[in-house]
Structures are given as structure tokens and as C-alpha cells.
Design a protein around this motif. Structure first.
Motif, PDB file in Angstrom:
ATOM      1  N   HIS A  17       0.827  -1.214   0.000  1.00 23.01           N
ATOM      2  CA  HIS A  17       0.000   0.000   0.000  1.00 23.01           C
ATOM      3  C   HIS A  17       0.863   1.267   0.000  1.00 23.01           C
ATOM      4  N   GLN A  18       2.172   1.121   0.189  1.00 22.47           N
ATOM      5  CA  GLN A  18       3.049   2.294   0.129  1.00 22.47           C
ATOM      6  C   GLN A  18       3.649   2.506  -1.265  1.00 22.47           C
ATOM      7  N   SER A  19       3.333   1.606  -2.186  1.00 21.20           N
ATOM      8  CA  SER A  19       3.760   1.805  -3.573  1.00 21.20           C
ATOM      9  C   SER A  19       2.872   2.863  -4.224  1.00 21.20           C
ATOM     10  N   ILE A  20       3.281   3.344  -5.395  1.00 22.43           N
ATOM     11  CA  ILE A  20       2.433   4.274  -6.153  1.00 22.43           C
ATOM     12  C   ILE A  20       1.251   3.473  -6.704  1.00 22.43           C
ATOM     13  N   PHE A  21       0.038   3.887  -6.383  1.00 23.12           N
ATOM     14  CA  PHE A  21      -1.158   3.269  -6.960  1.00 23.12           C
ATOM     15  C   PHE A  21      -1.470   4.006  -8.267  1.00 23.12           C
ATOM     16  N   ASP A  22      -1.111   3.358  -9.353  1.00 23.76           N
ATOM     17  CA  ASP A  22      -1.199   3.912 -10.717  1.00 23.76           C
ATOM     18  C   ASP A  22      -2.434   3.288 -11.357  1.00 23.76           C
ATOM     19  N   VAL A  23      -3.465   4.088 -11.621  1.00 24.64           N
ATOM     20  CA  VAL A  23      -4.805   3.531 -11.871  1.00 24.64           C
ATOM     21  C   VAL A  23      -5.387   3.999 -13.206  1.00 24.64           C
ATOM     22  N   GLN A  24      -5.889   3.032 -13.971  1.00 27.47           N
ATOM     23  CA  GLN A  24      -6.662   3.334 -15.187  1.00 27.47           C
ATOM     24  C   GLN A  24      -7.960   2.546 -15.123  1.00 27.47           C
ATOM     25  N   ILE A  25      -9.054   3.257 -14.913  1.00 29.65           N
ATOM     26  CA  ILE A  25     -10.374   2.624 -14.781  1.00 29.65           C
ATOM     27  C   ILE A  25     -11.340   3.326 -15.725  1.00 29.65           C
ATOM     28  N   LYS A  26     -11.740   2.628 -16.760  1.00 28.83           N
ATOM     29  CA  LYS A  26     -12.661   3.188 -17.757  1.00 28.83           C
ATOM     30  C   LYS A  26     -12.969   2.089 -18.770  1.00 28.83           C
ATOM     31  N   ARG A  27     -13.928   2.366 -19.644  1.00 29.39           N
ATOM     32  CA  ARG A  27     -14.289   1.407 -20.684  1.00 29.39           C
ATOM     33  C   ARG A  27     -13.061   1.038 -21.513  1.00 29.39           C
ATOM     34  N   LEU A  28     -12.975  -0.218 -21.934  1.00 28.58           N
ATOM     35  CA  LEU A  28     -11.820  -0.671 -22.722  1.00 28.58           C
ATOM     36  C   LEU A  28     -12.051  -0.321 -24.185  1.00 28.58           C
ATOM     37  N   HIS A  29     -11.245   0.584 -24.692  1.00 29.27           N
ATOM     38  CA  HIS A  29     -11.342   0.991 -26.099  1.00 29.27           C
ATOM     39  C   HIS A  29      -9.951   1.372 -26.572  1.00 29.27           C
ATOM     40  N   GLU A  30      -9.693   1.142 -27.849  1.00 27.64           N
ATOM     41  CA  GLU A  30      -8.363   1.446 -28.386  1.00 27.64           C
ATOM     42  C   GLU A  30      -7.961   2.897 -28.157  1.00 27.64           C
ATOM     43  N   TYR A  31      -8.916   3.829 -28.296  1.00 28.93           N
ATOM     44  CA  TYR A  31      -8.536   5.238 -28.177  1.00 28.93           C
ATOM     45  C   TYR A  31      -8.231   5.631 -26.735  1.00 28.93           C
ATOM     46  N   PHE A  33       0.076  -1.210 -10.526  1.00 28.30           N
ATOM     47  CA  PHE A  33      -0.754  -0.795 -11.666  1.00 28.30           C
ATOM     48  C   PHE A  33      -2.126  -1.457 -11.520  1.00 28.30           C
ATOM     49  N   ILE A  34      -3.160  -0.650 -11.454  1.00 28.95           N
ATOM     50  CA  ILE A  34      -4.517  -1.161 -11.251  1.00 28.95           C
ATOM     51  C   ILE A  34      -5.364  -0.822 -12.476  1.00 28.95           C
ATOM     52  N   PHE A  35      -5.934  -1.856 -13.073  1.00 24.97           N
ATOM     53  CA  PHE A  35      -6.827  -1.697 -14.219  1.00 24.97           C
ATOM     54  C   PHE A  35      -8.226  -2.201 -13.838  1.00 24.97           C
ATOM     55  N   ALA A  36      -9.230  -1.569 -14.401  1.00 22.90           N
ATOM     56  CA  ALA A  36     -10.585  -2.122 -14.354  1.00 22.90           C
ATOM     57  C   ALA A  36     -11.293  -1.610 -15.600  1.00 22.90           C
ATOM     58  N   ALA A  37     -11.929  -2.518 -16.335  1.00 20.52           N
ATOM     59  CA  ALA A  37     -12.565  -2.121 -17.601  1.00 20.52           C
ATOM     60  C   ALA A  37     -13.385  -3.274 -18.152  1.00 20.52           C
ATOM     61  N   LYS A  38     -14.468  -2.928 -18.812  1.00 21.21           N
ATOM     62  CA  LYS A  38     -15.220  -3.908 -19.588  1.00 21.21           C
ATOM     63  C   LYS A  38     -15.010  -3.616 -21.073  1.00 21.21           C
ATOM     64  N   ALA A  39     -14.887  -4.679 -21.854  1.00 18.67           N
ATOM     65  CA  ALA A  39     -14.827  -4.552 -23.315  1.00 18.67           C
ATOM     66  C   ALA A  39     -16.164  -5.024 -23.883  1.00 18.67           C
ATOM     67  N   ALA A  40     -16.646  -4.363 -24.916  1.00 21.25           N
ATOM     68  CA  ALA A  40     -17.882  -4.809 -25.561  1.00 21.25           C
ATOM     69  C   ALA A  40     -17.717  -6.262 -26.002  1.00 21.25           C
ATOM     70  N   PRO A  41     -18.756  -7.096 -25.824  1.00 21.16           N
ATOM     71  CA  PRO A  41     -18.619  -8.535 -26.100  1.00 21.16           C
ATOM     72  C   PRO A  41     -18.096  -8.868 -27.496  1.00 21.16           C
ATOM     73  N   SER A  42     -18.409  -8.029 -28.488  1.00 18.75           N
ATOM     74  CA  SER A  42     -17.973  -8.335 -29.853  1.00 18.75           C
ATOM     75  C   SER A  42     -16.689  -7.591 -30.248  1.00 18.75           C
ATOM     76  N   TYR A  43     -16.053  -6.891 -29.309  1.00 14.90           N
ATOM     77  CA  TYR A  43     -14.878  -6.070 -29.591  1.00 14.90           C
ATOM     78  C   TYR A  43     -13.630  -6.928 -29.345  1.00 14.90           C
ATOM     79  N   TYR A  44     -13.237  -7.668 -30.360  1.00 14.86           N
ATOM     80  CA  TYR A  44     -12.182  -8.671 -30.224  1.00 14.86           C
ATOM     81  C   TYR A  44     -10.872  -8.065 -29.737  1.00 14.86           C
ATOM     82  N   PHE A  45     -10.449  -6.964 -30.354  1.00 15.01           N
ATOM     83  CA  PHE A  45      -9.150  -6.377 -30.004  1.00 15.01           C
ATOM     84  C   PHE A  45      -9.132  -5.939 -28.540  1.00 15.01           C
ATOM     85  N   ALA A  46     -10.210  -5.308 -28.089  1.00 16.68           N
ATOM     86  CA  ALA A  46     -10.271  -4.851 -26.699  1.00 16.68           C
ATOM     87  C   ALA A  46     -10.188  -6.027 -25.735  1.00 16.68           C
ATOM     88  N   LYS A  47     -10.820  -7.142 -26.095  1.00 20.40           N
ATOM     89  CA  LYS A  47     -10.770  -8.329 -25.229  1.00 20.40           C
ATOM     90  C   LYS A  47      -9.367  -8.935 -25.222  1.00 20.40           C
TER      91      LYS A  47
END
Length: 799
Positions: free
Chosen positions: A533-547, A577-591
Motif C-alpha cells: 500500500h506504500q507503492s504508487i497506486f497507478d490507476v486506469q479505470i474506464k471502458r476498454l477501447h483502443e482510443y 498498476f490497477i486496471f478495471a474495464a469492460k470490453a464490448a462482447p464483440s470487440y475482439y481487439f479490446a478483449k
């Protein structure tokens, strides 16, 4: 309102539970959840009725916010908090031997939205009620949310999100206010003696729209507005005794119920397109019937006065069919002529654009629209004809652009164009976004209607995302600058007087570490991964999309891992590094990116050679409740979209408000954040939007050159190609190089890595980091949705 004490709260709960023959000491967490919901609902109902009565007697102008998504999150804590009963409830539960958090976790997040669009709508409803504006939301009561995400062997697996598997205590079904919706059939036109035309519909498919009302509570002000959610039900019962007909009707009824069955059904198939369009018409047709009925019953003025009393905000293109549907009602049911109907309609609708991605600007095949909504298609065709004629006759400079502006073109109905033509206001959601709409995506329309375009930078409700999600931080802020900021969040700027206040910075540090420890505990419980918990919490939380470029973030993780493998003694600040994201079911690259993140996590987290300096975590099933756990613990907020692609972003605002520093491109609301906090308190990198646009125009960028000249990138890409992380990732390698890296991941990589090295050094000076954190909190009040709503109410809605 009565003064609640823990003892009174407990006794009231005891009475409610006794009605169900449950002893309070023996109640389960689920039973306590329902009992507390019932108790607070009694308070809500009294104020709800009073609010409706006040609106009925005073007859103010009312706002109706039409949206396909309302990501409202859990309401029990929210409602207790808004009635100033949360602490009392927590104390009562603790004294009775219950864990309050366990009770709150019994509530499932309603599956009514997916990402920023739906969460923004929820924040707006919160602010409307808090500021005592008469504004209501209209949406669809989906039985299933997008999906429940599970990560199995690193892959996203989609399970049904049946959030209504238990009764939802906050909704009230109002079958007496159900309305009928018609699809398909044929339209018959007849000419009357006076030369006017009447239209009748035959052999239509009828669907019943049944409303479920959810209260939206104002913060400690007794205002209760309404979120009305429509559920699709058969208009007739299954009564036929003939077996064949019986099963045919059952199948038909199932098809009807599918209209409110799933949030965002897959529209890659013809059947999916029909269902998506049915949903959109269902929302607007049911909502307009209710809006007009209320106007005629309460205001009782001629329909020509509608724009004086009603304003309808279209949240993105999804509800754009409201414009031709209003024309249909006014002409076919209220017998108005075209000109009068158009005068009313075009002065009643306002449109918010949420994207500059051309592929996300909705368009529907003419064949589908014509078959499913024949009368609406006739009206849209007439709107298009008149619009194109106006350009041809009155705007000769745009004649050559008619094919690019026409609402119906190339076999499609273009919904964004319909929304712009039929509205009196068109707004973007950040300054850059609005500028790009004016100069690129909608530039011809801006030339035609310059006064129609305006900007309203998005906002978030500080009540949920700071006061409720991070109560210790909110308490310290109040102790430092008084409680006035709660009602006037811009007063957070008073914190700027304290950026060198060492005792305050120490308190911020303690609070952040407590939040990080809580998140670390949650990570260990849910994933088994032990993080520092003393490390840098580096966070990206958002929808999974290439852009949004989760892939760029992952490349940086791989780069650091490669560096540590080559030199285990490398001096870097430990990172989680903390990630959280959903990819659209048919979005192959994002998955595939999700699979890569999880595979890299597995490799990095189990390699003893790097001595725990890096940890990678992917938290599954990202939703509002999970965001409330993550956001107070963030050190570094990743807002790294390709410049010019993100309309605004709101996650950036939530993390900023909780003291995170941002690494980002000059995109969306990041630009306005930079203007407020100055470049010294945000970490910027990468191409700017005009440079991105220039590369698209000239084609000068060559991704392959970077692959051949940057050893770091070459190594990462070769690792993907050659199976270092497994043999599933060749497609990512080939996609990046064969499509010439359309989101400039390789181009921005060097600047991104260098910026992260600067972050590493900055974090080592704890007081400096905390001072920058406080500057961000101090300026975050600008991004309260209260400010956004006041701007809408003043300059667009005229409430």
C-alpha cells in the motif's frame, strides 16, 4: 423531518421487521437491507408527494432528461446520506451487532448504464435535485445490464447481469400510467375537405410501456425528483386456447419483453439493429406521451406555449427520434400544421453530443427505419427535404456540402444530423470537444447555425464522489475551510492557502494511506494478489477501447519489467498498476488487451527477480460500487486517450477530487484541469489534437519506422509476436503495424515513459507530492456537476 437517533432508528427497524415476523437480532444482512430501505422510503415518499404537489401548483418550466443510460449505482447509502441519516444508521447497526458495510453490499448496482454517459446522467439528476430544479430523467428499465464480467484464465467472460433477481426497493410500479406504443404496420393518408391530410395506422404491433418511478433525492433539502424507467410488456394477454396460436403468442410476447430486456443488445446483426431501434423509439414515444399529458393536465395552455414550460435534453444521439415523434404527435394527434408543429418542436429540444468518433455517430439503415417506424420515416424524410431545400435556396455557399449534411444519405438516417437540425441548442462536453465539433465533425452545421453551438464541460457530484466515498478527507477539508464548500464546491479553492501547511499535508498522507490499505485488503480478498500500500497506486479505470489506450499503459508496464529483468538493482519507486474495464462482447481487439493485461500481471506478479517492485492488478466487473472503493486510493490517474478522441472524461475529475495527480494527454477536460492547476501540478505528454489531425490528413506518420528505430518498442512488440507472454498476442503486434497504429501508441510511447520517470522522481518528495495533490483537490470544485447544471439551467433550459 424527525430528529433521528440510533435508538429511534433501531426501534423503527424493529417494528418493520416484526411486521415480517423477523426478530431484529436474528435478521440477515439482506433482511436488514430491505428493512432500512423501507424505513428511509417512508421519509422519501412524504417529500416526493410534497415536491410533486409544489410543481403542480407553481407550474414551473420543467426539464426532461432523455437518456438510454442512467448509471445510478447503489442508492441505500446515498439516500441515507442525503437525509443526514448515514451516521445514525451506521451507529445503530454497529450497536445491534451488524457490519454496516456488509449490509450496503447487499444492494446490487442497477444495470441501467455502462460508462461515462450513464454516470454523467446520474450525476446530473443528483445536482438537479440538490439545486432544487424541476428536472426529471426518463430511461428504460432494463432487466439485464450490459453483462457481469468475470476474468477466467485471463479472458473476459460475460455472464448475464440480472440485477433484478431480488426486488428493487426504490422503484414504484405505476401500471395506471402505462401507455401504448405502436411499431410497424402501414400508414394510410387521407385528404380532408379543407385540403389538410390525416394519417391513420393499420396492423401495427402494440407494446405497453409500464413506468417504474425511482426517487432522486436532493441533498438535505426535501426535494424529490423522479427518474422514470419504462418497462416493455405485452399489450394483450395470452388467452388463445389453440396450442399453435398460444405458443406463437408466447414467442411474440417474449420479443416484446426483449425491448426492455438488455442494455445495448448487439447490433452487429439485422435482428440486433431492429431491437436497438425499437428500444430507442420505445423510450421517446412513452416519455413524450407522459410529458404532453402532464403539460395538458397541469399547465392547461395552448400547445404553442409548450417551449415555455417544457424543455427536453437529448443525451447523445440515442433519443433523437424524439424530434420526429413530437412532430407526429403534434400533427397526427393534435391536428397542427407542419410549420406550427416544427416551431414548437425545434424550440423544445436541446442536444448534447458526447463523441467525436465518427463511427459512434449513430446511423440507421433506411430499410429498417422505414419498416419499423413507417410514419416517423415519412416525417424524417420531410424534415430532410425541407432542410436540404433551405440550404440550396438560402445558403449557396453550402450547396456542395448538402450530401455531407443531409439527414438521409447513402441509404442511412444520420441521427446526429437529425438532432442538430431539430434542436435549438447543440453542446459539447469540454472546450476542446466543442471546438472540434465546430471545426471538424459538425463544421458545416456550425457554419449554418453558429448561435446554436455551445460548450458545457461535464461535472461529477461531489456529494457521492467525495463526501460519501471519502468521508475522512471531506471531514479534514471541512475542519480546514469550514463546511460552506459542501453547498458551494468552488469554495474548495480556499485550500490553496494551505498548500504548505505541514500538519494538513500529513493528515492527507494518513488518509490516502488508509484508503490504499483498504483497497489493498480488497485486492487481496478478491484476487489473492498482495500489494504494497506504500507503492504508487497507478490507476486506469474506464471502458476498454483502443482510443483510451490501455495498451499504452500495458506497454509501459512491460517496459519497466524488461528494465528490471536486465538490471534488478534499478532504482525505481515501487508501483502497483490497477486496471478495471469492460470490453464490448464483440470487440475482439479490446478483449485481447484484457487478456494481455492479465497475462502480464501473472508474469510480473510471480517473478521473484523484480523483488515486488511492480505489481499488476485487473479488478473484474467494474461498476459504480467498485469505483467508490478504488478512487479514494488513487495516487496517479491515467487519462491517456489519443488527443482529440475523448470528449471529456469524468473519471479524471473524480480522481482529481480525491487528491490524485493526473498523467494525461491534452484531451477532453484534461485541458481545463491543466489551466486550473497549472502544468506544475499535472503530468502532460504526447501529441496534441491538431498534430493528430495533421497526421491523419497527411499520412506522414509511419509506425514501422518507430518499431525499427526504438529498441524498447521493438523488444515489446517482438515479445508479443514471439510468444514471450504466450502465443495469443500476435494479433496485437500485427494490428498495430498493419493499421499504422491509428491511435499513436508507438508515437507517444517515448514521451509517456519519460513523463513516468519524472513522476517517479516527484513521488519521492512526499511533501511536494502532497502539496500538488492538495492543489488538485482545491481546483476540483470547478468540476462539480452543480456548476454544469447551473450553466445548462441558465443558458439552455431557462429554468
Amino acid at each position: 423531518m424527525k430528529k433521528w437517533t440510533p435508538a429511534l432508528f433501531s426501534s423503527q427497524l424493529e417494528s418493520i421487521l416484526k411486521e415480517h415476523e423477523i426478530e431484529i437480532k436474528e435478521a440477515s444482512s439482506k433482511e436488514m437491507y430491505y428493512a432500512i430501505s423501507s424505513l428511509i422510503s417512508q421519509e422519501i415518499e412524504r417529500n416526493w408527494k410534497k415536491t410533486e404537489k409544489r410543481y403542480h401548483s407553481k407550474r414551473p418550466k420543467q426539464l426532461y432528461y432523455l437518456s438510454m443510460e442512467f448509471l445510478i449505482g447503489g442508492l441505500l447509502k446515498n439516500n441515507l446520506f442525503h437525509y443526514d441519516m448515514l451516521d445514525t444508521c451506521n451507529q445503530a447497526m454497529t450497536e445491534l451487532g451488524f457490519d454496516p458495510d456488509q449490509i450496503y453490499q447487499e444492494e446490487r448496482d442497477p444495470g441501467l448504464g455502462n460508462g461515462g454517459l450513464g454516470r454523467l446522467a446520474a450525476c446530473f439528476l443528483d445536482s438537479l435535485a440538490a439545486l432544487q430544479y424541476p428536472g426529471h430523467g426518463y430511461g428504460i428499465r432494463y432487466r439485464y445490464g450490459l453483462f457481469e464480467q468475470r476474468i477466467i484464465n485471463g479472458y473476459q467472460t460475460e455472464l448475464p447481469d440480472y440485477w433484478l433477481d431480488s426486488p428493487y426497493p426504490w422503484e414504484i410500479r405505476k401500471i395506471d400510467e402505462a401507455v401504448e406504443i405502436e411499431y410497424g404496420g402501414s400508414v394510410h393518408m387521407q385528404q380532408a375537405e379543407d385540403g389538410s391530410f390525416t394519417f391513420s395506422y393499420h396492423n401495427t404491433d402494440k407494446v405497453l410501456a409500464v413506468p417504474y418511478d425511482v426517487p432522486i433525492i436532493g441533498f438535505q433539502n426535501k426535494v424529490v425528483n423522479t427518474l422514470r424507467l419504462w418497462s416493455a410488456e405485452p399489450a394483450d394477454a395470452v388467452q388463445q386456447p389453440d396450442e399453435t396460436e398460444y405458443y406463437h403468442q408466447l414467442e411474440h410476447h417474449h420479443a416484446i419483453e426483449q425491448i426492455s430486456g438488455f442494455l445495448y443488445p448487439d447490433d452487429s446483426s439485422e435482428e440486433g439493429k431492429w431491437l436497438r431501434l425499437k428500444q430507442q423509439y420505445f423510450l421517446v414515444a412513452a416519455s413524450l406521451q407522459k410529458i404532453l399529458k402532464d403539460y395538458q393536465e397541469n399547465v392547461r395552455k395552448s400547445l404553442s406555449k409548450l417551449p415555455d414550460k417544457v424543455v427536453i435534453q437529448i443525451n447523445d444521439t440515442h433519443p433523437s427520434l424524439a424530434i420526429p415523434e413530437m412532430m407526429r404527435i403534434l400533427m397526427d394527434e393534435e391536428s397542427l400544421g407542419w410549420d406550427e408543429a416544427w416551431q414548437i418542436t425545434s424550440n423544445m429540444f436541446a442536444y448534447t453530443n458526447h463523441t467525436i468518433m465518427s463511427e459512434a455517430l449513430e446511423k440507421w439503415p433506411v430499410t429498417v427505419m422505414h419498416q419499423l417506424l413507417p410514419r416517423l420515416y415519412m416525417i424524417i424524410n420531410e424534415i430532410n427535404e425541407r432542410f436540404c431545400r433551405d440550404i440550396w435556396e438560402g445558403h449557396t455557399e453550402l450547396r456542395e456540402r448538402i450530401s455531407e449534411m443531409a439527414i438521409i444519405a447513402d441509404g442511412y438516417v444520420h441521427m446526429a444530423r437529425l438532432a442538430v437540425v431539430g434542436s435549438f441548442s447543440v453542446n459539447g462536453v469540454a472546450k476542446l470537444h466543442t471546438q472540434i465539433l465546430k471545426t471538424q465533425e459538425l463544421k458545416d452545421f456550425y457554419q449554418l447555425y453558429p448561435k446554436r453551438f455551445n460548450n458545457k464541460t461535464n461535472g461529477i457530484t461531489h456529494r457521492r464522489w467525495l463526501l460519501m466515498a471519502n468521508p475522512r478527507l471531506a471531514e479534514v477539508i471541512t475542519e480546514t475551510i469550514s463546511s460552506h464548500w459542501i453547498k458551494r464546491p468552488r469554495e474548495l479553492t480556499h485550500l490553496l492557502r494551505h498548500i504548505n501547511d505541514k500538519p494538513l499535508l500529513d493528515q492527507l498522507d494518513i488518509i490516502k494511506n488508509e484508503n490504499k490499505q483498504k483497497l489493498a485488503d480488497y485486492i487481496q480478498q478478491t484476487t489473492g494478489i498482495l500489494v504494497d500500500h506504500q507503492s504508487i497506486f497507478d490507476v486506469q479505470i474506464k471502458r476498454l477501447h483502443e482510443y483510451k489506450r490501455q495498451l499504452l499503459n500495458t506497454f509501459h508496464v512491460i517496459y519497466l519489467y524488461n528494465e528490471l529483468k536486465e538490471n534488478p538493482l534499478l532504482d525505481i519507486t515501487p508501483r502497483t498498476f490497477i486496471f478495471a474495464a469492460k470490453a464490448a462482447p464483440s470487440y475482439y481487439f479490446a478483449k485481447e488487451v484484457i487478456k494481455l493485461i492479465n497475462t502480464v500481471a501473472s508474469v510480473v506478479n510471480h517473478d521473484p527477480a523484480i523483488k515486488g517492485k511492480l505489481k499488476v492488478v485487473f479488478l473484474e466487473n467494474y461498476n459504480v460500487s467498485l469505483a467508490e472503493k478504488i478512487i479514494p486510493a488513487v495516487d496517479l490517474s491515467e487519462q491517456i486517450s489519443t488527443a482529440g478522441k475523448e470528449a471529456s472524461g469524468t473519471g479524471n475529475m473524480k480522481m482529481m477530487m480525491n487528491g490524485a495527480l493526473t498523467i494525461g494527454t491534452l484531451d477532453g477536460a484534461n485541458i481545463e484541469m491543466k489551466q486550473l492547476v497549472s502544468e506544475a501540478n499535472i503530468f502532460l505528454f504526447g501529441l496534441q489534437s491538431d498534430e493528430v489531425f495533421q497526421y491523419y490528413q497527411t499520412g506522414e506518420y509511419q509506425a514501422n519506422e518507430l518499431y525499427q528505430t526504438d529498441d524498447r518498442l521493438a523488444k515489446i512488440l517482438d515479445q508479443l509476436r514471439d510468444g514471450y507472454f504466450g502465443h495469443e498476442f500476435k494479433d496485437i503486434y500485427y494490428q498495430l503495424l498493419s493499421t499504422n497504429d491509428p491511435y499513436f501508441i508507438l508515437k507517444d510511447f517515448d514521451d509517456y515513459v519519460e513523463t513516468h520517470q519524472h513522476i517517479d522522481q516527484t513521488y519521492r518528495n512526499k511533501d511536494s507530492w502532497l502539496s500538488k495533490s492538495l492543489v488538485n483537490i482545491a481546483h476540483s470544485g470547478k468540476f462539480s456537476s452543480d456548476r454544469t447544471i447551473r450553466e445548462y439551467a441558465t443558458s439552455i433550459w431557462k429554468l
